[in-house]
Motif scaffolding. Sequence first.
Motif, PDB file in Angstrom:
ATOM      1  N   ASP A   1       0.878  -1.193   0.400  1.00  0.00           N
ATOM      2  CA  ASP A   1      -0.122   0.116   0.087  1.00  0.00           C
ATOM      3  C   ASP A   1       0.869   1.623   0.168  1.00  0.00           C
ATOM      4  OD1 ASP A   1      -1.834   1.838  -0.045  1.00  0.00           O
ATOM      5  OD2 ASP A   1      -2.899   1.067   2.097  1.00  0.00           O
ATOM      6  N   VAL A   2       1.029   1.986  -1.217  1.00  0.00           N
ATOM      7  CA  VAL A   2       2.218   3.166  -1.897  1.00  0.00           C
ATOM      8  C   VAL A   2       1.283   4.684  -0.756  1.00  0.00           C
ATOM      9  CG1 VAL A   2       2.250   1.787  -3.579  1.00  0.00           C
ATOM     10  CG2 VAL A   2       1.085   3.645  -3.529  1.00  0.00           C
ATOM     11  N   THR A   3       0.417   4.258  -0.119  1.00  0.00           N
ATOM     12  CA  THR A   3      -0.172   5.430   0.422  1.00  0.00           C
ATOM     13  C   THR A   3       0.139   5.627   2.138  1.00  0.00           C
ATOM     14  OG1 THR A   3      -2.287   4.315   1.371  1.00  0.00           O
ATOM     15  CG2 THR A   3      -2.794   5.631  -0.586  1.00  0.00           C
ATOM     16  N   GLU A   4       0.322   4.169   2.442  1.00  0.00           N
ATOM     17  CA  GLU A   4       1.825   3.918   4.081  1.00  0.00           C
ATOM     18  C   GLU A   4       2.730   4.210   3.422  1.00  0.00           C
ATOM     19  OE1 GLU A   4       0.245   3.317   6.676  1.00  0.00           O
ATOM     20  OE2 GLU A   4      -1.901   3.028   5.574  1.00  0.00           O
ATOM     21  N   PRO A   5       4.075   4.858   4.978  1.00  0.00           N
ATOM     22  CA  PRO A   5       5.140   5.073   4.377  1.00  0.00           C
ATOM     23  C   PRO A   5       5.737   3.602   4.252  1.00  0.00           C
ATOM     24  CG  PRO A   5       4.014   5.942   6.418  1.00  0.00           C
ATOM     25  CD  PRO A   5       3.084   4.883   5.865  1.00  0.00           C
ATOM     26  N   VAL A   6       7.042   4.477   3.810  1.00  0.00           N
ATOM     27  CA  VAL A   6       7.794   3.079   2.800  1.00  0.00           C
ATOM     28  C   VAL A   6       8.422   2.926   4.759  1.00  0.00           C
ATOM     29  CG1 VAL A   6       9.883   4.622   2.846  1.00  0.00           C
ATOM     30  CG2 VAL A   6       9.968   2.845   1.830  1.00  0.00           C
ATOM     31  N   ASP A   7       8.526   3.777   5.435  1.00  0.00           N
ATOM     32  CA  ASP A   7       8.816   3.622   6.536  1.00  0.00           C
ATOM     33  C   ASP A   7       8.190   2.392   8.016  1.00  0.00           C
ATOM     34  OD1 ASP A   7      12.065   3.778   5.881  1.00  0.00           O
ATOM     35  OD2 ASP A   7      11.698   6.328   6.717  1.00  0.00           O
ATOM     36  N   GLY A   8       7.062   2.298   6.980  1.00  0.00           N
ATOM     37  CA  GLY A   8       5.571   1.783   8.147  1.00  0.00           C
ATOM     38  C   GLY A   8       5.653   0.329   8.462  1.00  0.00           C
ATOM     39  N   ALA A   9       4.896  -0.055   9.155  1.00  0.00           N
ATOM     40  CA  ALA A   9       5.073  -1.370   9.586  1.00  0.00           C
ATOM     41  C   ALA A   9       4.527  -2.339   8.709  1.00  0.00           C
ATOM     42  CB  ALA A   9       3.812  -1.434  10.921  1.00  0.00           C
ATOM     43  N   GLN A  10       3.403  -1.745   7.471  1.00  0.00           N
ATOM     44  CA  GLN A  10       3.494  -3.440   6.504  1.00  0.00           C
ATOM     45  C   GLN A  10       4.931  -3.117   5.835  1.00  0.00           C
ATOM     46  OE1 GLN A  10       1.063  -2.603   2.477  1.00  0.00           O
ATOM     47  NE2 GLN A  10      -0.645  -2.974   4.532  1.00  0.00           N
ATOM     48  N   PHE A  11       5.051  -2.888   5.461  1.00  0.00           N
ATOM     49  CA  PHE A  11       6.367  -3.106   4.429  1.00  0.00           C
ATOM     50  C   PHE A  11       7.561  -3.526   5.045  1.00  0.00           C
ATOM     51  CE2 PHE A  11       9.829  -0.974   0.761  1.00  0.00           C
ATOM     52  CZ  PHE A  11       8.935  -2.595  -0.166  1.00  0.00           C
ATOM     53  N   GLY A  12       7.632  -2.404   6.146  1.00  0.00           N
ATOM     54  CA  GLY A  12       8.625  -3.253   7.139  1.00  0.00           C
ATOM     55  C   GLY A  12       8.474  -4.875   7.443  1.00  0.00           C
ATOM     56  N   ARG A  13       7.392  -4.814   7.829  1.00  0.00           N
ATOM     57  CA  ARG A  13       7.018  -6.801   8.279  1.00  0.00           C
ATOM     58  C   ARG A  13       7.997  -7.493   6.631  1.00  0.00           C
ATOM     59  NH1 ARG A  13       1.518  -5.906   8.006  1.00  0.00           N
ATOM     60  NH2 ARG A  13       1.683  -5.804  10.682  1.00  0.00           N
ATOM     61  N   PHE A  14       7.001  -6.854   5.496  1.00  0.00           N
ATOM     62  CA  PHE A  14       6.933  -7.194   4.155  1.00  0.00           C
ATOM     63  C   PHE A  14       9.037  -7.530   3.951  1.00  0.00           C
ATOM     64  CE2 PHE A  14       8.610  -7.015  -0.559  1.00  0.00           C
ATOM     65  CZ  PHE A  14       7.591  -8.110  -0.887  1.00  0.00           C
ATOM     66  N   LEU A  15       9.883  -6.253   4.261  1.00  0.00           N
ATOM     67  CA  LEU A  15      11.126  -6.415   3.974  1.00  0.00           C
ATOM     68  C   LEU A  15      11.264  -7.584   5.488  1.00  0.00           C
ATOM     69  CD1 LEU A  15      11.857  -3.079   3.720  1.00  0.00           C
ATOM     70  CD2 LEU A  15      11.316  -4.360   2.313  1.00  0.00           C
ATOM     71  N   ARG A  16      11.462  -7.515   6.534  1.00  0.00           N
ATOM     72  CA  ARG A  16      12.077  -8.462   7.494  1.00  0.00           C
ATOM     73  C   ARG A  16      11.908 -10.191   6.976  1.00  0.00           C
ATOM     74  NH1 ARG A  16      13.397  -4.319   7.904  1.00  0.00           N
ATOM     75  NH2 ARG A  16      15.021  -5.355   6.593  1.00  0.00           N
ATOM     76  N   PHE A  17      10.276  -9.548   6.024  1.00  0.00           N
ATOM     77  CA  PHE A  17       9.618 -11.774   5.664  1.00  0.00           C
ATOM     78  C   PHE A  17      11.285 -11.710   4.512  1.00  0.00           C
ATOM     79  CE2 PHE A  17       7.854 -14.088   2.482  1.00  0.00           C
ATOM     80  CZ  PHE A  17       7.624 -15.027   2.920  1.00  0.00           C
ATOM     81  N   VAL A  18      10.922 -10.685   3.405  1.00  0.00           N
ATOM     82  CA  VAL A  18      12.117 -11.094   3.083  1.00  0.00           C
ATOM     83  C   VAL A  18      13.596 -11.620   3.304  1.00  0.00           C
ATOM     84  CG1 VAL A  18      13.594 -10.910   0.795  1.00  0.00           C
ATOM     85  CG2 VAL A  18      10.914  -9.667   1.246  1.00  0.00           C
ATOM     86  N   GLU A  19      14.673 -10.480   4.221  1.00  0.00           N
ATOM     87  CA  GLU A  19      15.691 -11.052   5.111  1.00  0.00           C
ATOM     88  C   GLU A  19      15.473 -12.468   5.752  1.00  0.00           C
ATOM     89  OE1 GLU A  19      17.981  -8.130   8.529  1.00  0.00           O
ATOM     90  OE2 GLU A  19      16.021  -8.222   8.433  1.00  0.00           O
ATOM     91  N   HIS A  20      14.898 -12.399   6.233  1.00  0.00           N
ATOM     92  CA  HIS A  20      15.168 -13.795   7.210  1.00  0.00           C
ATOM     93  C   HIS A  20      13.955 -15.180   6.280  1.00  0.00           C
ATOM     94  CE1 HIS A  20      14.134 -10.965  10.414  1.00  0.00           C
ATOM     95  NE2 HIS A  20      15.970 -10.734  10.766  1.00  0.00           N
ATOM     96  N   HIS A  21      14.374 -15.260   5.328  1.00  0.00           N
ATOM     97  CA  HIS A  21      13.793 -16.226   3.958  1.00  0.00           C
ATOM     98  C   HIS A  21      14.533 -15.862   2.719  1.00  0.00           C
ATOM     99  CE1 HIS A  21      10.047 -15.905   6.809  1.00  0.00           C
ATOM    100  NE2 HIS A  21      10.431 -17.123   6.990  1.00  0.00           N
ATOM    101  N   ASP A  22      14.536 -17.121   2.403  1.00  0.00           N
ATOM    102  CA  ASP A  22      15.277 -17.417   0.893  1.00  0.00           C
ATOM    103  C   ASP A  22      14.711 -16.803  -0.138  1.00  0.00           C
ATOM    104  OD1 ASP A  22      16.915 -18.048  -1.264  1.00  0.00           O
ATOM    105  OD2 ASP A  22      16.673 -20.537  -1.534  1.00  0.00           O
ATOM    106  N   VAL A  23      14.219 -15.810  -0.117  1.00  0.00           N
ATOM    107  CA  VAL A  23      13.478 -14.737  -1.288  1.00  0.00           C
ATOM    108  C   VAL A  23      14.115 -13.833  -2.235  1.00  0.00           C
ATOM    109  CG1 VAL A  23      10.897 -12.960  -0.924  1.00  0.00           C
ATOM    110  CG2 VAL A  23      11.703 -14.716   0.833  1.00  0.00           C
ATOM    111  N   TRP A  24      13.479 -14.266  -3.115  1.00  0.00           N
ATOM    112  CA  TRP A  24      13.789 -12.974  -4.366  1.00  0.00           C
ATOM    113  C   TRP A  24      12.382 -11.818  -4.281  1.00  0.00           C
ATOM    114  CZ3 TRP A  24      17.747 -14.004  -7.559  1.00  0.00           C
ATOM    115  CH2 TRP A  24      18.904 -15.033  -7.061  1.00  0.00           C
ATOM    116  N   VAL A  25      12.601 -10.696  -4.508  1.00  0.00           N
ATOM    117  CA  VAL A  25      11.755 -10.360  -5.077  1.00  0.00           C
ATOM    118  C   VAL A  25      11.569  -9.475  -6.686  1.00  0.00           C
ATOM    119  CG1 VAL A  25      10.879  -8.025  -3.952  1.00  0.00           C
ATOM    120  CG2 VAL A  25      11.654  -9.316  -2.562  1.00  0.00           C
TER     121      VAL A  25
END
Length: 305
Positions: A188-212
Amino acid sequence: MNALASKTPGWLDWYPNPSVPAFELPARTVDTHCHVFGPQAEFPFAPERKYTPCDASKDQLFALHDHLGISRSVIVQATCHGADNSAMVDAVASAGGRARGIATVRSDISDAELRRLDAAGVRGVRFNFLKRLVDTSPADELSAIAARIAPMGWHIVLYFESADLPELADFFGALPTPLVVDHMGRPDVTEPVDGAQFGRFLRFVEHHDVWVKVTCPERISVTGPAALDGEQHAYTDVVPFARRVVEEFPDRVLWGTDWPHPNLTDHMPDDGLLVDFLPHLALTTEQQHKLLVDNPMRLYWPGED
């Protein structure tokens, strides 16, 4: 012979005369997310489909790639074809080794059919969690498929929306293959890029074998294709999100056109302008080369120079 089905009312056909990009793609650029639709007369659409698109053939796809300067492609099975991968496999076969495929399969698929798809160039399966496109995504069935493709070295492509990640993350994290996330998980790009939703996604990528895949700004953007506030490019509100992914995970990002852009309702993007969007999210030559060449080659053509 059965009559051909009419397009879904309001369906937007793909952009017929894309501009010549100002940004010159590096040699051996890979489009890791594109589709073929039919042609319906040769490859009928699935009876259970949620939409009936225009035709978008392999020849039209390859002509677009030649126009844009794209060398290779990863052709993702379109939901309008269900689990009949014939059109996708035909397109991959026609590319002379310069294409790979992502299939849709059901849990009752035979081992022989999996081997046939592998020999044809398929390297993964797609799990779709968008309720408007699929009726159900049963976890047990998907887990069974994942267990069967893992020994083949395939990966799983995930299509979901970021708002749904909390309920899906544990299931995704337990899958036994590498994961490739479509369209940055549709933040949701109306939310901050530093917000909780996108932060959750980034941490999911960080902690698993994920390509984006940093793809489909035209699907994610609220501001749309018009340049705003002196900016010289479209989809300005998507840039901070895509740039963050490229900067945090430079070796695990991919790009693609999403041609022929299914199910868009407000505008059809000019694929030349989508190429010109790239240098705004991958700022350096090194980032661009990893995004467009090195990373997709490592994932889809490992060991090939």
